[in-house]
Design a protein around this motif. Structure first.
Motif, PDB file in Angstrom:
ATOM      1  N   VAL A   1     -30.565 -21.554   6.524  1.00  0.00           N
ATOM      2  CA  VAL A   1     -30.669 -22.652   7.157  1.00  0.00           C
ATOM      3  C   VAL A   1     -29.927 -22.926   8.243  1.00  0.00           C
ATOM      4  N   THR A   2     -30.339 -23.363   9.437  1.00  0.00           N
ATOM      5  CA  THR A   2     -29.486 -23.604  10.432  1.00  0.00           C
ATOM      6  C   THR A   2     -30.185 -24.753  11.374  1.00  0.00           C
ATOM      7  N   ALA A   3     -29.428 -25.342  12.269  1.00  0.00           N
ATOM      8  CA  ALA A   3     -29.806 -26.749  12.555  1.00  0.00           C
ATOM      9  C   ALA A   3     -29.411 -26.723  14.257  1.00  0.00           C
ATOM     10  N   THR A   4     -30.557 -27.513  14.986  1.00  0.00           N
ATOM     11  CA  THR A   4     -29.995 -27.779  16.327  1.00  0.00           C
ATOM     12  C   THR A   4     -29.939 -29.256  16.321  1.00  0.00           C
ATOM     13  N   ASP A   5     -29.904 -29.790  17.539  1.00  0.00           N
ATOM     14  CA  ASP A   5     -29.986 -31.093  17.635  1.00  0.00           C
ATOM     15  C   ASP A   5     -31.169 -31.920  17.291  1.00  0.00           C
ATOM     16  N   GLU A   6     -32.257 -31.338  17.319  1.00  0.00           N
ATOM     17  CA  GLU A   6     -33.653 -31.696  17.074  1.00  0.00           C
ATOM     18  C   GLU A   6     -34.423 -31.364  15.554  1.00  0.00           C
ATOM     19  N   GLN A   7     -33.860 -29.977  15.333  1.00  0.00           N
ATOM     20  CA  GLN A   7     -34.590 -29.515  13.937  1.00  0.00           C
ATOM     21  C   GLN A   7     -33.606 -28.862  13.105  1.00  0.00           C
TER      22      GLN A   7
ATOM     23  N   VAL B   1     -34.329 -33.314  12.154  1.00  0.00           N
ATOM     24  CA  VAL B   1     -32.955 -33.642  11.652  1.00  0.00           C
ATOM     25  C   VAL B   1     -32.826 -34.770  10.852  1.00  0.00           C
ATOM     26  N   ASN B   2     -33.736 -35.676  11.032  1.00  0.00           N
ATOM     27  CA  ASN B   2     -33.574 -36.851  10.229  1.00  0.00           C
ATOM     28  C   ASN B   2     -34.559 -36.962   8.979  1.00  0.00           C
ATOM     29  N   THR B   3     -34.683 -35.853   8.589  1.00  0.00           N
ATOM     30  CA  THR B   3     -35.771 -35.609   7.353  1.00  0.00           C
ATOM     31  C   THR B   3     -34.540 -36.011   5.931  1.00  0.00           C
ATOM     32  N   ILE B   4     -34.880 -36.769   5.252  1.00  0.00           N
ATOM     33  CA  ILE B   4     -33.925 -37.053   4.143  1.00  0.00           C
ATOM     34  C   ILE B   4     -34.107 -35.968   3.045  1.00  0.00           C
ATOM     35  N   VAL B   5     -32.735 -35.876   2.291  1.00  0.00           N
ATOM     36  CA  VAL B   5     -32.064 -34.745   1.908  1.00  0.00           C
ATOM     37  C   VAL B   5     -33.358 -34.220   0.632  1.00  0.00           C
ATOM     38  N   GLU B   6     -34.063 -35.292   0.046  1.00  0.00           N
ATOM     39  CA  GLU B   6     -34.817 -34.952  -0.787  1.00  0.00           C
ATOM     40  C   GLU B   6     -36.201 -34.168  -0.435  1.00  0.00           C
ATOM     41  N   ASN B   7     -36.513 -34.360   0.822  1.00  0.00           N
ATOM     42  CA  ASN B   7     -37.754 -33.798   1.544  1.00  0.00           C
ATOM     43  C   ASN B   7     -37.127 -32.279   1.990  1.00  0.00           C
ATOM     44  N   ILE B   8     -35.957 -32.280   2.410  1.00  0.00           N
ATOM     45  CA  ILE B   8     -35.439 -30.862   2.805  1.00  0.00           C
ATOM     46  C   ILE B   8     -35.431 -30.061   1.426  1.00  0.00           C
ATOM     47  N   ALA B   9     -34.814 -30.459   0.240  1.00  0.00           N
ATOM     48  CA  ALA B   9     -34.627 -29.839  -0.945  1.00  0.00           C
ATOM     49  C   ALA B   9     -36.207 -29.395  -1.228  1.00  0.00           C
ATOM     50  N   HIS B  10     -37.278 -30.295  -1.195  1.00  0.00           N
ATOM     51  CA  HIS B  10     -38.568 -29.993  -1.573  1.00  0.00           C
ATOM     52  C   HIS B  10     -39.080 -28.776  -0.671  1.00  0.00           C
TER      53      HIS B  10
END
Length: 138
Positions: free
Chosen positions: A50-56, A108-117
């Motif tokens: 998992v990596t992240a940019t300013d947008e995703q 990047v604003n996705t809530i942690v529960e949705n990221i985990a899912h």
């Protein structure tokens, strides 16, 4: 959300009945975490990077390398991957150099529960993809 914060929130979280284990594996030039390795319980052989940019947030699972494909079936495999992509929820197939991957992306604003899912779904999709593509591999 920083990857450090994401690692803290995901580590040990149980989502859809699966525990997540998170390991920061790479630091950028500034010393900040730039890549996380996430392992979904029961899918230990298929870690998600998992990596992240300013947008995703980008989630990548390595499936197999080009050298692991039966050479005479490579074109057929690639055609199959294009057909399968539509049927694989929250994930797509791709290549990085000689490595075939399954990846997913979210804001990047996705809530942690949705990221985990998404991570659990990607782990399940990766295993199902490998099973479906077994005939193409050595």
């Amino acid at each position: 959300m920083s990857l450090k914060d994401l690692a803290t929130q995901l580590s040990g979280l149980v989502q859809d009945g699966f525990a997540l284990d998170v390991l920061p594996i790479q630091k950028g030039e500034s010393g900040e975490i730039s890549v996380l390795q996430v392992t979904v319980e029961g899918f230990d052989e298929l870690p998600i990077f998992v990596t992240a940019t300013d947008e995703q947030i980008l989630c990548v699972t390595n499936l197999f390398t080009k050298s692991e494909i039966k050479a005479e079936l490579e074109n057929e495999l690639n055609a199959m991957l294009l057909r399968l992509t539509v049927n694989v929820p929250l994930s797509s197939f791709g290549m990085i150099d000689e490595q075939y991957i399954l990846f997913g992306a979210m804001g990047v604003n996705t809530i942690v529960e949705n990221i985990a899912h998404e991570l659990v779904t990607q782990a399940e999709n990766s295993l199902e993809a490998l099973d479906a593509l077994e005939e193409f591999l050595k």
